[in-house]
Design a protein around this motif. Structure first.
Motif, short mmCIF file in Angstrom:
data_model
loop_
_atom_site.label_atom_id
_atom_site.label_comp_id
_atom_site.label_asym_id
_atom_site.label_seq_id
_atom_site.Cartn_x
_atom_site.Cartn_y
_atom_site.Cartn_z
N LEU A 148 0.83 -1.21 0.00
CA LEU A 148 0.00 0.00 0.00
C LEU A 148 0.86 1.26 0.00
O LEU A 148 0.69 2.14 -0.86
N VAL A 149 1.77 1.34 0.95
CA VAL A 149 2.57 2.56 1.11
C VAL A 149 3.51 2.77 -0.07
O VAL A 149 3.64 3.89 -0.58
N LEU A 150 4.15 1.71 -0.51
CA LEU A 150 5.12 1.83 -1.60
C LEU A 150 4.44 2.22 -2.91
O LEU A 150 4.92 3.10 -3.63
N SER A 151 3.32 1.59 -3.22
CA SER A 151 2.62 1.91 -4.48
C SER A 151 2.10 3.34 -4.45
O SER A 151 2.19 4.07 -5.45
N ARG A 152 1.57 3.77 -3.31
CA ARG A 152 1.07 5.15 -3.20
C ARG A 152 2.22 6.15 -3.30
O ARG A 152 2.08 7.20 -3.94
N THR A 153 3.34 5.83 -2.69
CA THR A 153 4.49 6.73 -2.75
C THR A 153 5.01 6.87 -4.17
O THR A 153 5.30 7.98 -4.64
N ILE A 154 5.13 5.75 -4.87
CA ILE A 154 5.60 5.78 -6.26
C ILE A 154 4.66 6.60 -7.13
O ILE A 154 5.08 7.42 -7.95
N LEU A 155 3.35 6.39 -6.94
CA LEU A 155 2.36 7.12 -7.74
C LEU A 155 2.46 8.62 -7.52
O LEU A 155 2.58 9.40 -8.47
N LEU A 156 2.43 9.05 -6.26
CA LEU A 156 2.41 10.48 -5.97
C LEU A 156 3.76 11.14 -6.27
O LEU A 156 3.80 12.27 -6.77
N ALA A 157 4.85 10.44 -5.98
CA ALA A 157 6.17 10.99 -6.31
C ALA A 157 6.30 11.18 -7.82
O ALA A 157 6.87 12.18 -8.29
N THR A 158 5.78 10.24 -8.58
CA THR A 158 5.83 10.35 -10.04
C THR A 158 4.98 11.51 -10.54
O THR A 158 5.43 12.32 -11.36
N LEU A 159 3.76 11.62 -10.02
CA LEU A 159 2.86 12.69 -10.46
C LEU A 159 3.43 14.07 -10.13
O LEU A 159 3.47 14.96 -10.98
N PHE A 160 3.89 14.24 -8.90
CA PHE A 160 4.42 15.54 -8.50
C PHE A 160 5.75 15.83 -9.20
O PHE A 160 6.04 16.97 -9.54
N GLY A 161 6.55 14.79 -9.40
CA GLY A 161 7.81 14.97 -10.12
C GLY A 161 7.58 15.44 -11.55
O GLY A 161 8.29 16.32 -12.05
N ILE A 162 6.56 14.87 -12.20
CA ILE A 162 6.25 15.27 -13.57
C ILE A 162 5.76 16.72 -13.62
O ILE A 162 6.16 17.49 -14.50
N THR A 163 4.91 17.10 -12.65
CA THR A 163 4.42 18.49 -12.65
C THR A 163 5.57 19.48 -12.43
O THR A 163 5.59 20.55 -13.04
N ALA A 164 6.53 19.10 -11.58
CA ALA A 164 7.68 19.99 -11.36
C ALA A 164 8.55 20.06 -12.60
O ALA A 164 9.11 21.11 -12.93
#
Length: 204
Positions: free
Chosen positions: A48-64
């Motif tokens: 749960l934690v790892l998949s959510r972290t990868i998802l949000l880190a990817t989304l925010f990283g792309i926006t940056a």
């Protein structure tokens, strides 16, 4: 801006757990995990934690990485004010906004563990909170900081679920979660409007 991004991500991440469309699903998940054997429980929580972290880190990283040069004070104030109003309206009126289920992009997603499905889903009532952090990430032009913000958001979003999965939920705690779910849209609206007022008043 970097400190503001991380603090906002952590705060909104924790708030995301208590939103009405989130808390019920995660509480049920925690109850089931609590009844699993310890090894299976921790594997589930890591998923749960790892998949959510990868998802949000990817989304925010792309926006940056895409970046946003600036946002006017009026636009920022209006955005936070409107989002706050939406949270209040949602207490009285059903808004047909779907969850975003990113796990459906994966092959054979129907066979994925429930923990991965939950971690790779953004519930509808958390989308405005994710959007706020996304805009801040874009303004930093720092994918590394944005990915840290994704980690902070995911960690705080998942923390109550991890706690409840390990400690269990008694009647008093369930009653607290019910009250928190009822109050969270008002708290969210108040925080967003406070942010809008602060921006309007100080020009931050």
């Amino acid at each position: 801006m970097n400190a503001l991004l991380l603090v906002t991500a952590a705060g909104l991440g924790l708030l995301a757990f208590f939103e009405p469309c989130t808390i019920a699903t995660h509480t049920l998940f925690a109850v089931r995990a609590n009844h699993d054997a310890a090894r299976r429980r921790w594997i589930t929580l890591v998923q749960l934690v790892l998949s959510r972290t990868i998802l949000l880190a990817t989304l925010f990283g792309i926006t940056a990485w895409l970046g946003l040069e600036s946002i006017s004070l009026n636009t920022a104030t209006a955005m936070l004010s409107v989002i706050g109003a939406i949270y209040l309206v949602s207490r009285k009126v059903y808004l047909p906004v779907p969850h975003i289920e990113f796990f459906r992009l994966l092959p054979q997603h129907g066979h994925l563990p429930q923990a991965l499905k939950l971690g790779l889903t953004l519930p509808a009532c958390t989308l405005p909170l994710v959007a706020v952090v996304g805009v801040l990430s874009a303004l930093t032009h720092r994918p590394d900081m944005a990915m840290l913000a994704g980690l902070a958001f995911a960690a705080m979003f998942s923390l109550p679920t991890v706690w409840d999965s390990v400690r269990g939920l008694n009647a008093a705690h369930r009653a607290f979660l019910g009250k928190a779910a009822n109050a969270s849209p008002y708290v969210t609206a108040l925080l967003l409007w406070s942010g809008a007022f602060l921006i309007w008043k100080t020009g931050i």
